[in-house]
Design an enzyme around this catalytic site. Sequence first.
Site, short mmCIF file in Angstrom:
data_model
loop_
_atom_site.label_atom_id
_atom_site.label_comp_id
_atom_site.label_asym_id
_atom_site.label_seq_id
_atom_site.Cartn_x
_atom_site.Cartn_y
_atom_site.Cartn_z
N CYS A 80 11.25 20.46 -28.00
CA CYS A 80 11.40 20.48 -29.32
C CYS A 80 10.78 19.07 -29.99
O CYS A 80 9.72 19.07 -30.22
CB CYS A 80 13.08 20.46 -29.67
SG CYS A 80 13.46 20.77 -31.28
N HIS A 181 14.24 25.55 -27.07
CA HIS A 181 15.15 24.58 -26.14
C HIS A 181 15.32 25.58 -24.82
O HIS A 181 16.41 26.24 -24.95
CB HIS A 181 16.55 24.25 -26.71
CG HIS A 181 16.40 23.32 -28.05
ND1 HIS A 181 16.48 22.03 -27.55
CD2 HIS A 181 15.76 23.50 -29.17
CE1 HIS A 181 16.15 21.41 -28.70
NE2 HIS A 181 15.91 22.22 -29.60
N GLU A 183 16.83 24.53 -22.33
CA GLU A 183 18.22 24.14 -21.69
C GLU A 183 19.35 24.82 -22.52
O GLU A 183 20.51 24.80 -22.00
CB GLU A 183 18.37 22.61 -21.79
CG GLU A 183 18.56 22.09 -23.22
CD GLU A 183 17.53 21.81 -24.17
OE1 GLU A 183 16.43 22.63 -23.75
OE2 GLU A 183 17.55 21.28 -25.33
#
Lengths: 200, 248
Positions: A80, A181, A183
């Site tokens: 990001c 993202h 994650e």
Amino acid sequence: MVAIIDYGLGNLASVQKALSFLKIDNKITANHDEIKNSDFILLPGVGSFAHGMQNLKEKGLDVLLTDEVIGKKKKFLGICLGMQLIAETGTEPFVSPGLGWIKGTVNKIETTNLRIPHMGWNTIETVNQSYLTEFNQKDFYFIHSYHFVPDNQRMIAAYVNYETNLVAAIQHDNIFATQFHPEKSQTAGLALLKHYFESC
Amino acid sequence: MLKTRVIPILTFNGIGLVKTKQFSNPRMVGNPVQAARVYNQRGVDELVFIDIYASEQNRKINLKLVSEVIKECYMPVAIGGGISTIDDITNLLKIGADKVVIKTKALTDPDFIKKAVSIFGSQCITISVDAIAHHNNYKIYNRQGIDLSLNEFTNSMMACEVGELIVNSVDNDGMMNGYNFELINTVLKNTNLPVIAVGGGGEMAHYKQLMTETKIEAVGSSSIFHFTQFTPRDIKNELKQINVPVRL
């Protein structure tokens, strides 16, 4: 060991949780020696470009990370804002220099019909060979109002369509970075992180 | 293509999960950590967790509990309840929240919202817009006695450059009789921000109607998951049939 760079911005806990789930040795740190001794550098981050650069500079991390990633060619993963900061120039909220590892500019997303920020799950389309190739047409979680426009299109690993094609990921030498993202992208995201750290 | 998000909303009273009707009569509906675990297993698009009584009872949100909720989640999580300082936001982000949801402080102190956006970025700040019908228009429901119209409030939040609005119809909350299309369309027309529509979902037809009557790209729900057998995936399967893009 993966050094998750702590520069006072962003969702460090989310990134650490994902790596720890995958049993990848990691540490959240701003300590120069720890970063020098790491095998990977992971730059996460949410927030504004100028603020991000300022925080890196205050901790002397802009110089250190450049030494490690450009000088010593250490493996780098940006997520990001961590992807955007490697650009030469940012425009959020004003024009300011980035780390300058990849030529290009980070601009505000412009749409005529769609809502800003670009927020939610969107499909990536991979181009060029990269860590992402086997993740073509998978959905990942995006949340951003600015996007990276690199000068050299061969460095683009994937696009995401949001009225126009925006750059979803970049890969060049030892640098890999995603606008989305991983994650926070559940199964697909964890699989990507696993694949990246295993193939590096 | 951007997928339409289906988001479970977990409302908490400081002890357990509760579900209200028209913002009253909270009914206990379970344990937040267990709920988060189940939603993570079901691969939901996102999760919203709000302590709906924190501001009113002048409490801070229970960080230990929130941390346990977030630990279960590998999808984006938005947390709200009693947020009134920059430290409150920092503390939530530190334990893994991706966004924070603010209402009361946004009503009493818009400058705080502006400051929060400048520090954490637009994408981090979600505003809860609780609208109640009033004389052919909508007002912002609150227990602080603040008199603000829906448009005044959303305009003020847009000026603060927040990242997202959760629009909840107080009249439809917990009634499971369908969404308030007029309210949702009013907000969508007035703002270019992402909007999560909340309040009234009770059966599959309601979600299809919401998608055909509005251009909403995210829907939040609570009662239907607590009180029926339907899951977020059931809703997405249903939406897929009418060509709404969803992540399955």
